[in-house]
Design a protein around this motif. Structure first.
Motif, PDB file in Angstrom:
ATOM      1  N   GLN A  33       0.822  -1.193   0.000  1.00 37.56           N
ATOM      2  CA  GLN A  33       0.000   0.000   0.000  1.00 37.56           C
ATOM      3  C   GLN A  33       0.865   1.255   0.000  1.00 37.56           C
ATOM      4  N   GLY A  34       1.897   1.282   0.862  1.00 35.23           N
ATOM      5  CA  GLY A  34       2.714   2.481   0.928  1.00 35.23           C
ATOM      6  C   GLY A  34       3.991   2.236   1.698  1.00 35.23           C
ATOM      7  N   VAL A  35       4.671   3.329   2.023  1.00 32.11           N
ATOM      8  CA  VAL A  35       5.914   3.262   2.774  1.00 32.11           C
ATOM      9  C   VAL A  35       5.930   4.356   3.831  1.00 32.11           C
ATOM     10  N   ALA A  36       6.778   4.147   4.828  1.00 28.80           N
ATOM     11  CA  ALA A  36       6.993   5.154   5.867  1.00 28.80           C
ATOM     12  C   ALA A  36       8.499   5.363   6.001  1.00 28.80           C
ATOM     13  N   LEU A  37       8.910   6.624   6.023  1.00 29.73           N
ATOM     14  CA  LEU A  37      10.312   6.978   6.198  1.00 29.73           C
ATOM     15  C   LEU A  37      10.466   7.775   7.484  1.00 29.73           C
ATOM     16  N   LYS A  38      11.495   7.444   8.256  1.00 32.34           N
ATOM     17  CA  LYS A  38      11.804   8.300   9.407  1.00 32.34           C
ATOM     18  C   LYS A  38      12.206   9.663   8.874  1.00 32.34           C
ATOM     19  N   GLN A  39      11.854  10.697   9.585  1.00 32.95           N
ATOM     20  CA  GLN A  39      12.162  12.044   9.122  1.00 32.95           C
ATOM     21  C   GLN A  39      13.659  12.337   9.192  1.00 32.95           C
ATOM     22  N   ASN A  40      14.312  11.873  10.259  1.00 36.73           N
ATOM     23  CA  ASN A  40      15.733  12.168  10.454  1.00 36.73           C
ATOM     24  C   ASN A  40      16.620  11.080   9.879  1.00 36.73           C
TER      25      ASN A  40
ATOM     26  N   GLU B  79       7.711  -0.733   4.927  1.00 40.57           N
ATOM     27  CA  GLU B  79       6.536  -0.876   4.072  1.00 40.57           C
ATOM     28  C   GLU B  79       5.303  -0.819   4.970  1.00 40.57           C
ATOM     29  N   VAL B  80       4.223  -0.244   4.457  1.00 40.98           N
ATOM     30  CA  VAL B  80       2.982  -0.095   5.210  1.00 40.98           C
ATOM     31  C   VAL B  80       1.857  -0.793   4.440  1.00 40.98           C
ATOM     32  N   GLY B  81       1.083  -1.630   5.151  1.00 38.82           N
ATOM     33  CA  GLY B  81      -0.020  -2.359   4.529  1.00 38.82           C
ATOM     34  C   GLY B  81      -1.277  -1.520   4.419  1.00 38.82           C
ATOM     35  N   THR B  82      -2.318  -2.107   3.897  1.00 42.71           N
ATOM     36  CA  THR B  82      -3.579  -1.396   3.663  1.00 42.71           C
ATOM     37  C   THR B  82      -4.255  -0.951   4.958  1.00 42.71           C
ATOM     38  N   THR B  83      -3.940  -1.627   6.083  1.00 42.09           N
ATOM     39  CA  THR B  83      -4.538  -1.241   7.362  1.00 42.09           C
ATOM     40  C   THR B  83      -3.697  -0.209   8.113  1.00 42.09           C
TER      41      THR B  83
ATOM     42  N   GLY C  29       6.462  -6.582   6.885  1.00 43.09           N
ATOM     43  CA  GLY C  29       7.827  -6.988   6.594  1.00 43.09           C
ATOM     44  C   GLY C  29       8.832  -6.421   7.578  1.00 43.09           C
ATOM     45  N   PRO C  30      10.098  -6.696   7.312  1.00 41.88           N
ATOM     46  CA  PRO C  30      11.160  -6.294   8.237  1.00 41.88           C
ATOM     47  C   PRO C  30      11.498  -4.810   8.114  1.00 41.88           C
ATOM     48  N   PRO C  31      12.152  -4.256   9.138  1.00 38.80           N
ATOM     49  CA  PRO C  31      12.674  -2.892   9.003  1.00 38.80           C
ATOM     50  C   PRO C  31      13.692  -2.842   7.861  1.00 38.80           C
ATOM     51  N   LEU C  32      13.685  -1.753   7.133  1.00 40.78           N
ATOM     52  CA  LEU C  32      14.576  -1.583   5.986  1.00 40.78           C
ATOM     53  C   LEU C  32      15.407  -0.320   6.161  1.00 40.78           C
ATOM     54  N   VAL C  33      16.359  -0.127   5.260  1.00 37.77           N
ATOM     55  CA  VAL C  33      17.204   1.058   5.251  1.00 37.77           C
ATOM     56  C   VAL C  33      17.019   1.752   3.905  1.00 37.77           C
ATOM     57  N   ALA C  34      16.720   3.032   3.924  1.00 35.12           N
ATOM     58  CA  ALA C  34      16.574   3.809   2.691  1.00 35.12           C
ATOM     59  C   ALA C  34      17.809   4.671   2.505  1.00 35.12           C
ATOM     60  N   LYS C  35      18.429   4.548   1.337  1.00 36.49           N
ATOM     61  CA  LYS C  35      19.582   5.379   0.994  1.00 36.49           C
ATOM     62  C   LYS C  35      19.157   6.314  -0.121  1.00 36.49           C
ATOM     63  N   GLU C  36      19.413   7.603   0.089  1.00 38.86           N
ATOM     64  CA  GLU C  36      19.035   8.618  -0.882  1.00 38.86           C
ATOM     65  C   GLU C  36      20.271   9.391  -1.301  1.00 38.86           C
ATOM     66  N   SER C  37      20.227   9.958  -2.501  1.00 31.46           N
ATOM     67  CA  SER C  37      21.359  10.740  -2.972  1.00 31.46           C
ATOM     68  C   SER C  37      21.582  11.948  -2.062  1.00 31.46           C
ATOM     69  N   ARG C  38      22.824  12.179  -1.716  1.00 35.20           N
ATOM     70  CA  ARG C  38      23.195  13.352  -0.925  1.00 35.20           C
ATOM     71  C   ARG C  38      23.036  14.625  -1.759  1.00 35.20           C
ATOM     72  N   PHE C  39      23.122  14.485  -3.068  1.00 29.05           N
ATOM     73  CA  PHE C  39      23.115  15.628  -3.971  1.00 29.05           C
ATOM     74  C   PHE C  39      21.801  15.683  -4.734  1.00 29.05           C
ATOM     75  N   GLN C  40      20.878  16.514  -4.294  1.00 29.50           N
ATOM     76  CA  GLN C  40      19.567  16.600  -4.937  1.00 29.50           C
ATOM     77  C   GLN C  40      19.671  17.013  -6.402  1.00 29.50           C
ATOM     78  N   ALA C  41      20.722  17.753  -6.747  1.00 27.57           N
ATOM     79  CA  ALA C  41      20.909  18.148  -8.144  1.00 27.57           C
ATOM     80  C   ALA C  41      21.092  16.927  -9.029  1.00 27.57           C
ATOM     81  N   ASP C  42      21.593  15.825  -8.464  1.00 30.13           N
ATOM     82  CA  ASP C  42      21.769  14.591  -9.235  1.00 30.13           C
ATOM     83  C   ASP C  42      20.444  14.058  -9.746  1.00 30.13           C
TER      84      ASP C  42
END
Length: 108
Positions: free
Chosen positions: A1-8, A23-27, A32-45
């Motif tokens: 259904q969706g995802v949740a990201l920690k703000q910090n 990951e977040v279900g319909t309810t 599922g298990p806790p995951l790690v999200a890696k995002e680009s440090r450079f938003q211009a990329d």
């Protein structure tokens, strides 16, 4: 259904910022298990990329991580052959599996 990201962010690398991800279900419950999200440090990329270019940008990172994981496995095998190696106490090198999530932020 969706995802949740920690703000910090809880970690930083030379090219990536890291935060907890679920990951977040319909309810609305975590699925599922806790995951790690890696995002680009450079938003211009990523600011002016098409969706496919963005996916390819992150897939290239995953390819690098897969190669590093294979090298770590070889390293760990060699390490296990050294005198004094103890399976219980000798640290090894391991990498997490990598996947690319495409998320459309449509709000609440």
């Amino acid at each position: 259904q969706g995802v949740a990201l920690k703000q910090n962010y809880f970690g930083e690398g030379a090219e990536r910022l890291v935060r907890e991800f679920r990951e977040v279900g319909t309810t609305g419950d975590f699925v599922g298990p806790p995951l790690v999200a890696k995002e680009s440090r450079f938003q211009a990329d990523v600011a002016n990329m098409s969706r496919q270019q963005l996916i390819n940008f992150h897939k290239a990172f995953c390819d690098t991580q897969v190669r590093a994981s294979r090298l770590a496995a070889v390293f760990n095998q060699k390490l296990a052959q050294l005198p004094g190696y103890d399976r219980q106490t000798t640290p090894t090198v391991n990498f997490l599996d990598c996947a690319v999530y495409v998320v459309d932020d449509i709000g609440p």
